[in-house]
Design a protein around this motif. Structure first.
Motif, PDB file in Angstrom:
ATOM      1  N   ALA A 133      48.082  39.249  45.267  1.00  0.00           N
ATOM      2  CA  ALA A 133      47.573  40.572  44.914  1.00  0.00           C
ATOM      3  C   ALA A 133      46.797  41.183  46.070  1.00  0.00           C
ATOM      4  O   ALA A 133      47.022  42.336  46.439  1.00  0.00           O
ATOM      5  CB  ALA A 133      46.688  40.480  43.667  1.00  0.00           C
ATOM      6  N   GLU A 134      45.862  40.416  46.651  1.00  0.00           N
ATOM      7  CA  GLU A 134      45.033  40.922  47.752  1.00  0.00           C
ATOM      8  C   GLU A 134      44.440  39.723  48.455  1.00  0.00           C
ATOM      9  O   GLU A 134      43.773  38.894  47.844  1.00  0.00           O
ATOM     10  CB  GLU A 134      43.929  41.833  47.217  1.00  0.00           C
ATOM     11  N   ALA A 135      44.656  39.633  49.748  1.00  0.00           N
ATOM     12  CA  ALA A 135      44.302  38.413  50.478  1.00  0.00           C
ATOM     13  C   ALA A 135      42.888  38.418  51.046  1.00  0.00           C
ATOM     14  O   ALA A 135      42.295  37.354  51.226  1.00  0.00           O
ATOM     15  CB  ALA A 135      45.302  38.184  51.617  1.00  0.00           C
ATOM     16  N   THR A 137      49.540  43.266  37.717  1.00  0.00           N
ATOM     17  CA  THR A 137      49.314  44.492  36.959  1.00  0.00           C
ATOM     18  C   THR A 137      49.072  45.682  37.886  1.00  0.00           C
ATOM     19  O   THR A 137      48.638  45.532  39.025  1.00  0.00           O
ATOM     20  CB  THR A 137      48.103  44.346  36.026  1.00  0.00           C
ATOM     21  N   GLU A 138      49.319  46.854  37.347  1.00  0.00           N
ATOM     22  CA  GLU A 138      49.086  48.081  38.105  1.00  0.00           C
ATOM     23  C   GLU A 138      47.610  48.227  38.456  1.00  0.00           C
ATOM     24  O   GLU A 138      47.251  48.702  39.539  1.00  0.00           O
ATOM     25  CB  GLU A 138      49.560  49.284  37.297  1.00  0.00           C
ATOM     26  N   GLU A 139      46.722  47.797  37.550  1.00  0.00           N
ATOM     27  CA  GLU A 139      45.288  47.893  37.793  1.00  0.00           C
ATOM     28  C   GLU A 139      44.875  47.090  39.021  1.00  0.00           C
ATOM     29  O   GLU A 139      44.150  47.587  39.896  1.00  0.00           O
ATOM     30  CB  GLU A 139      44.523  47.381  36.574  1.00  0.00           C
ATOM     31  N   VAL A 140      45.338  45.848  39.114  1.00  0.00           N
ATOM     32  CA  VAL A 140      44.967  44.997  40.243  1.00  0.00           C
ATOM     33  C   VAL A 140      45.613  45.490  41.525  1.00  0.00           C
ATOM     34  O   VAL A 140      44.997  45.461  42.602  1.00  0.00           O
ATOM     35  CB  VAL A 140      45.336  43.529  39.951  1.00  0.00           C
ATOM     36  N   GLN A 141      46.853  45.985  41.444  1.00  0.00           N
ATOM     37  CA  GLN A 141      47.484  46.547  42.634  1.00  0.00           C
ATOM     38  C   GLN A 141      46.702  47.747  43.167  1.00  0.00           C
ATOM     39  O   GLN A 141      46.570  47.930  44.381  1.00  0.00           O
ATOM     40  CB  GLN A 141      48.917  46.961  42.311  1.00  0.00           C
ATOM     41  N   GLU A 142      46.165  48.556  42.271  1.00  0.00           N
ATOM     42  CA  GLU A 142      45.372  49.699  42.698  1.00  0.00           C
ATOM     43  C   GLU A 142      44.062  49.240  43.335  1.00  0.00           C
ATOM     44  O   GLU A 142      43.613  49.819  44.336  1.00  0.00           O
ATOM     45  CB  GLU A 142      45.092  50.613  41.495  1.00  0.00           C
ATOM     46  N   GLN A 143      43.447  48.216  42.787  1.00  0.00           N
ATOM     47  CA  GLN A 143      42.235  47.674  43.399  1.00  0.00           C
ATOM     48  C   GLN A 143      42.525  47.157  44.805  1.00  0.00           C
ATOM     49  O   GLN A 143      41.736  47.369  45.744  1.00  0.00           O
ATOM     50  CB  GLN A 143      41.674  46.559  42.523  1.00  0.00           C
ATOM     51  N   ALA A 144      43.653  46.480  44.968  1.00  0.00           N
ATOM     52  CA  ALA A 144      44.037  45.975  46.283  1.00  0.00           C
ATOM     53  C   ALA A 144      44.234  47.116  47.277  1.00  0.00           C
ATOM     54  O   ALA A 144      43.845  47.018  48.450  1.00  0.00           O
ATOM     55  CB  ALA A 144      45.309  45.140  46.166  1.00  0.00           C
ATOM     56  N   ARG A 145      44.843  48.190  46.819  1.00  0.00           N
ATOM     57  CA  ARG A 145      45.046  49.349  47.697  1.00  0.00           C
ATOM     58  C   ARG A 145      43.705  49.954  48.118  1.00  0.00           C
ATOM     59  O   ARG A 145      43.508  50.301  49.288  1.00  0.00           O
ATOM     60  CB  ARG A 145      45.901  50.403  46.983  1.00  0.00           C
ATOM     61  N   MET A 146      42.793  50.051  47.180  1.00  0.00           N
ATOM     62  CA  MET A 146      41.521  50.700  47.476  1.00  0.00           C
ATOM     63  C   MET A 146      40.695  49.906  48.485  1.00  0.00           C
ATOM     64  O   MET A 146      40.072  50.480  49.381  1.00  0.00           O
ATOM     65  CB  MET A 146      40.720  50.911  46.190  1.00  0.00           C
TER      66      MET A 146
END
Length: 560
Positions: free
Chosen positions: A124-126, A50-59
């Motif tokens: 999503a985020e490692a 999801t876009e929400e989780v991708q944004e969390q990963a970026r942050m």
């Protein structure tokens, strides 16, 4: 005035994809007896894209944790501050049982399902996978101290993420870490100088410096320290029962190549309260169960990283044109993409087979336990080695766009080497293969039983398996064995992958793997598959990109 900023020939954002929508993964989960949890896996895979989780990963990548050693009055606080997105990712990982939850569920397939979930969520985020992995791995080691396990295991397996420095037994859920490495020893943990002195109440006091302790804000740590009996394993709480902070001081956070979202620290034990886990003097034997479990997650993480890189490469080339055609339609790029897909599937199938062995060994299957012992060391060596090369090639598929931080590819590229280093770099893994061969010969029997399940199906696989037997006969004295250790470990991993692909993957995938990886028809770089390789057949098992794309590009295998 001419508008110079019309955006053309750029791919749309890659979002709302599904990380569990992967035929090889789902087939392995069903085959290993965890099909009962497929709905849970699909739910998590949909969330990961999801876009929400991708944004969390970026942050969490762009705003890494920050250390506060003292408050404004000069008191030590030893706190690490994380971006709120870190806690959101952690909470979801715990809620979905990626941590120690399987240890509380006596059901065949529980550990395999957890491995598959870890694989799809890691895409999503490692970085936050590190404390999640260590919490999973802490339970079997902690069981060497039944009294401690009774107290802490229910909280380690809890589905609640309860962040904050409070007495562990007053929290709704716990996260565990590991504290082994010292600056003078590295992988040679027996060279550690941290000392443990018995206290009158039966606990110990630890004093020493640890060079790498990841996730230092965890609630509990398994640490190694020297006692009169030798190197021993201890449980170190972050906060004591009276609410005071244990004398575990955070000296600094490591400025790392990657894994930026995860805090890795140097710590000082200054008379820290600790509790013996297992028998004094047998610390390595006690903590090895934790190491084995985290090694599995290194393989899972590398396979996940490959899949994430492949997804980006396929998406970009499906929507980007050059020289009059979509990149994904051009033969040379298709060869690269197919080769990346081939490597990804081989890594995933092996990772799931190792997780199945872990699952079945927990149920008392001795042959699966023996297979795990040898195959996990070989798989950790090879899959994690290939991860960095795979990330570099996937990045290159995006060209200059892939070299820009906003693409997300540099994060994958920086993450890949960590998984090869963590829990034993290449030499350590290769030496562990030699150790297993020497001390646990049943592991070799189990390995060949697994490989020979495909005997007669492909002459190249049969010849490669025979080549492994020949190499084994050439080990000779210890010096000679070390010189051959990497070659042997690589070949064992490739043969095992080949056997699994021949049995369970499409003929196009199996043929290309055996021709390129086992039969010498491979240039080494990605995109050097034999000219006769069925590129369309290899890419056919990759799911289609949900974003609009030319029909020919989707047929080329664009992934979502």
């Amino acid at each position: 005035m001419t508008d110079t900023h019309d955006v053309v020939n750029q791919p749309p954002p890659l979002t709302d994809f599904h990380t569990a929508d992967e035929p090889a993964l789902l087939a392995a989960v069903r085959r290993g007896g965890a099909g009962w949890g497929e709905a849970q896996l699909l739910e998590l895979g949909a969330l990961a894209g999801t876009e929400e989780v991708q944004e969390q990963a970026r942050m969490v990548e762009e705003q890494p944790p920050r250390l506060r050693t003292h408050d404004r009055f000069g008191h030590r606080v030893d706190e690490v501050e994380f971006h709120p997105a870190w806690h959101q990712l952690m909470a979801r990982a715990v809620e979905h049982g990626l941590h120690a939850a399987p240890w509380a569920e006596d059901r065949p397939g529980a550990h395999l399902l957890r491995a598959a979930k870890f694989y799809v969520w890691s895409q999503a985020e490692a970085g936050h996978g590190c404390p999640i992995s260590m919490t999973y791995a802490a339970v079997p080691a902690l069981r060497a101290a039944p009294g401690l396990a009774v107290a802490y295991e229910p909280l380690l397996t809890s589905g609640t993420y309860d962040f904050g420095l409070r007495p562990p037994l007053e929290k709704a859920g716990l996260i565990a870490g590991m504290s082994m490495t010292e600056k003078q020893g590295g992988s040679d943990v027996r060279a550690g100088t941290t000392r443990a002195v018995p206290a009158a109440d039966g606990s110990y006091r630890l004093t020493g410096h640890k060079w790498f302790t990841s996730a230092p804000m965890s609630d509990l740590f398994l640490a190694l320290a020297q006692t009169p009996e030798g190197l021993s394993c201890f449980l170190v709480p972050r906060v004591l029962p009276d609410g005071t902070r244990n004398r575990m001081h955070l000296m600094r956070l490591k400025d790392k190549l990657g894994n930026h979202s995860n805090a890795s620290s140097e710590i000082e034990y200054d008379g820290a309260v600790a509790h013996l886990v297992g028998e004094a003097g047998r610390g390595v034997r006690t903590i090895v169960e934790m190491v084995n479990m985290t090694r599995l997650d290194c393989v899972l993480g590398s396979a996940a990283n490959m899949r994430a890189g492949l997804r980006q490469a396929l998406h970009h080339t499906a929507h980007r044109a050059a020289f009059g055609r979509q990149l994904a339609e051009q033969p040379l790029m298709r060869s690269v993409l197919a080769d990346l897909a081939l490597e990804s599937e081989a890594a995933t199938v092996l990772a799931m087979r190792l997780a199945t062995a872990v699952d079945r060994s927990r149920q008392g299957d001795a042959q699966e336990a023996a297979l795990r012992r040898l195959a996990l060391a070989a798989g950790k060596y090879w899959v994690c080695k290939r991860g960095a090369t795979h990330a570099a090639e996937a990045l290159e598929c995006l060209g200059g766009n892939g070299y820009v931080e906003e693409s997300g590819m540099p994060r994958l590229y920086r993450e890949a080497p960590l998984l090869s280093i963590w829990e034993g770099s290449g030499n350590v893994a290769a030496l562990d293969v030699l150790r297993a061969l020497g001390k646990e010969p049943d592991s070799l029997d189990a390995y060949f039983a697994e490989v020979e399940a495909a005997s007669g199906a492909d002459r190249r696989l049969d010849a490669a398996a025979a080549g492994v037997r020949t190499l084994l006969g050439e080990l000779g004295d210890p010096e000679r064995a070390q010189l051959l250790a990497r070659t042997l470990t690589e070949r064992m991993a490739l043969v095992l992958q080949g056997s699994l692909l021949v049995r369970y993957s499409s003929p196009a995938v199996a043929d290309a793997f055996c021709a390129s990886r086992l039969d010498g028809e491979w240039g080494g770089a990605f995109g050097t598959l034999p000219p006769r390789a069925d590129l369309a057949g290899i890419l056919a098992g990759v799911r289609a990109d949900p974003a609009p794309a030319p029909a020919s590009a989707v047929a080329a295998g664009a992934l979502g």
